[in-house]
Design a protein around this motif. Sequence first.
Motif: not given
Length: 132
Positions: A15-20, A59-64, A74-83, A114-120
Motif C-alpha cells: 500500500e505504501i511503497d508499492g513496487e519500490q 511517511e512525512i515523519a520517515v522522509v524527515a 536509497p531508503q529515502l528514495k523509497v519513502h519519498i515514493h511512499g509519501a 537531490f533524492a527527491a529530484k531523482e524520484v520526481f
Amino acid sequence: MDNIRYLRGWEKLKEIDGEQGERVIASLSDIAPDFAKLLIEFPFGDIYSRPGLDLKSREIAVVAALTALGNAAPQLKVHIHGALNVGCSRTEVVEVIMQMAVYAGFPAALNGLFAAKEVFADRDAKKNAPEK
C-alpha cells in the motif's frame, strides 16, 4: 501470530511503497531472507499498521528522519515514493526536506532534495513512457 504480522505487513508495504518496497524485499532474498521477513513484520506489520497516525503523517515523519540521517539515500528514495503514494504532494515532500536544514544541516537537506529530484524524474519518466 507471526503469519498474521507478516501478511498485515506485506499488505501495508504494498500500500505504501508499492513496487519500490517489493524490490527492496526481493533484493534481500539471496543474502538475508530472515531480515526481509523482519522488515515486513516489524515496521509494516506492527508500526505502520497502528491506528494513531495516518499513512501520510507517517511517511512525512520517515522522509524527515531519513533526510536528517543524511546517509540513507536509497531508503529515502523509497519513502519519498511512499509519501507520494499515500497522498503527499511534491511540494510537501520538498518542504519537509527543506525543514530538515534547520535541524540536520544544509548537506543533509541538499542530499534529500537531490533524492527527491531523482524520484520526481523517475515518476515523470514512467508516467510519460509509452505503454507496452
